[in-house]
Design a protein around this motif. Structure first.
Motif, mmCIF file in Angstrom:
data_model
loop_
_atom_site.group_PDB
_atom_site.id
_atom_site.type_symbol
_atom_site.label_atom_id
_atom_site.label_comp_id
_atom_site.label_asym_id
_atom_site.label_seq_id
_atom_site.Cartn_x
_atom_site.Cartn_y
_atom_site.Cartn_z
ATOM 1 N N ASP A 19 0.839 -1.212 0.000
ATOM 2 C CA ASP A 19 0.000 0.000 0.000
ATOM 3 C C ASP A 19 0.869 1.255 0.000
ATOM 4 O O ASP A 19 0.572 2.238 -0.677
ATOM 5 N N SER A 233 -3.918 1.814 6.903
ATOM 6 C CA SER A 233 -4.194 3.261 6.797
ATOM 7 C C SER A 233 -4.089 3.910 8.175
ATOM 8 O O SER A 233 -3.650 5.052 8.301
ATOM 9 N N TRP A 311 -8.996 9.215 11.881
ATOM 10 C CA TRP A 311 -8.995 7.930 11.155
ATOM 11 C C TRP A 311 -10.319 7.194 11.334
ATOM 12 O O TRP A 311 -10.871 7.167 12.442
#
Ligand code: NAD
Ligand code: TYD
Length: 353
Positions: A19, A233, A311
């Motif tokens: 990623d 993430s 987040w």
């Protein structure tokens, strides 16, 4: 600028490296010992990527780590390397103590030596991000509130105890030496490249192979599931804006009993790859002897990460599980290479390590 990722050939580490390089051009040095859980084929798509260097080695090898730090001058280290399977820790805790505790200690020492003489602002901006687990907090009763960052550490398995010890070392290096550390404590992950000894990939593999789907005990244990790319993430957010010395809980707000997880997998497989005899994969479910000391429930309160760093997971359990099942159906060779052991030959044939 570059980052050093340890354990980057494992499940979460390889998702993170893939990623990271898909989203930017900051180079990555991956350091991995390639234990049984390390599979360099996970990083096959990066073989000729100019921004990726793979190094075969141990986080406990201080001389190797020191030479990598001197040569590449990374601005951050992300420590994914660990022995990670609870069942293995029950039958052989030694490797867990060696890598998770002694290895993390040696890594911290090498990093301290590298970081300490750095000129400002590089010294201030440096980060050591330690990837940890919710299992350090122990087990919850059915109605207890979810773990927060201030929940007491009460690890119950050799795995979680060794991770707890590593978290304490990381904390101490901040408090004592000022090393700018960050710690993330995440709930159970699932997704692509998950080694088929863990519940979700094991059930997918066994279902397709016509084997029993083993449920420990009564199957009513609860885990809080997060799609692996959401974990990645979260780590990127914490690395970018986390407060040095802070810990962040990461979770998907997705508590499920093991039996519910297995039923959901059977339903997806019944839809996407129905059995030839028309029966449901549920008929393969088999209740087996419970894991010794089996933690009953984990649940993560990730509100700090949402509040302070904005987040949120992109996937629900339903969307993430569907993606996962589709990935396994589309990548049967990845699983069969593991089951047959040929993934180990990959190292010799594709990399000079
Ligand atoms: P994994 O077992 O799939 O991968 C671990 C990787 O570390 C492997 O590639 C292995 O070869 C490597 N490694 C092991 N010992 C090493 C050593 N001494 N030196 C260098 N490399 C070494 O594990 P994972 O599921 O990807 O977990 C990664 C990290 O995330 C671990 O620290 C784990 O505790 C943590 N974590 C995992 C989960 C989960 O659900 N899998 C959840 C929360 C936190
Ligand atoms: P696992 O994937 O090993 O993760 P962890 O132990 O770190 O939570 O197991 C997830 C849950 O599934 C855990 O409660 C144990 C259970 N389990 C089974 O019931 N059967 C299995 O074959 C496996 C591997 C796990």
């Amino acid at each position: 600028m570059s980052i050093l990722v340890t354990g980057g050939a494992g499940f979460i580490g390889s998702n993170f490296v893939l990623d990271w390089l898909a989203q930017g051009d900051e180079p990555v040095i991956t350091l991995d010992k390639l234990t049984y859980a390390g599979n360099i084929a996970n990083l096959a798509s990066l073989q000729t990527h100019p921004g990726h260097i793979f190094v075969h080695g141990d986080i406990g090898d201080s001389a190797l780590v020191a030479s990598l730090l001197t040569r590449h001058q990374p601005r951050a280290i992300l420590n994914f390397a660990a022995e990670s399977h609870v069942d293995r820790s029950i039958y052989g805790p030694g490797a867990f103590i060696q890598t998770n505790i002694v290895g993390t200690f040696n890594l911290l020492e090498a990093v301290r030596e590298y970081w300490n003489p750095q000129p400002e602002p590089a010294r201030r901006h440096f980060r050591f991000l330690h990837v940890s687990t919710d299992e350090v907090y122990g087990s919850l009763d059915a109605t207890a509130p979810a773990f927060t960052e201030s929940s007491r550490y009460e690890p119950n398995s050799p795995y979680s105890a060794s991770k707890a010890a590593s978290d304490h070392l990381v904390r101490a290096y901040h408090h004592t030496y000022g090393l700018p550390v960050l710690t993330t404590n995440c709930s159970n992950n699932y997704g692509p490249y998950h080694f088929p000894e863990k519940l979700i990939p094991l059930v997918i593999h066994n279902a397709l192979a016509g084997k029993p789907l083993p449920i420990y005990g009564d199957g009513q244990q609860i885990r809080d599931w997060l799609y692996v790319k959401d974990h990645c993430s979260a780590i990127r957010r914490v690395l970018a804006d986390g407060k040095p010395g802070a810990t962040y809980n990461v979770g998907g707000n997705s508590e499920k009993t093991n039996l519910d997880v297995v039923h959901a997998l059977c339903e997806l497989l019944d839809e996407l790859r129905p059995r030839r005899d028309g029966q449901s994969y549920r008929t393969q479910i088999s209740f087996v002897k419970d894991r010794p000391g089996h933690d009953r429930r984990y649940a993560i309160d990730a509100s700090r990460l949402a509040r302070e760093l904005g987040w949120r997971p992109a996937e629900t359990f339903e969307t993430g599980l569907r993606k996962t099942v589709i990935w396994y159906l589309q990548n049967p060779a990845w699983v069969s290479n593991i089951v047959s052991g040929t993934y180990r030959d990959w190292v010799q044939t594709h990399y000079q390590v």
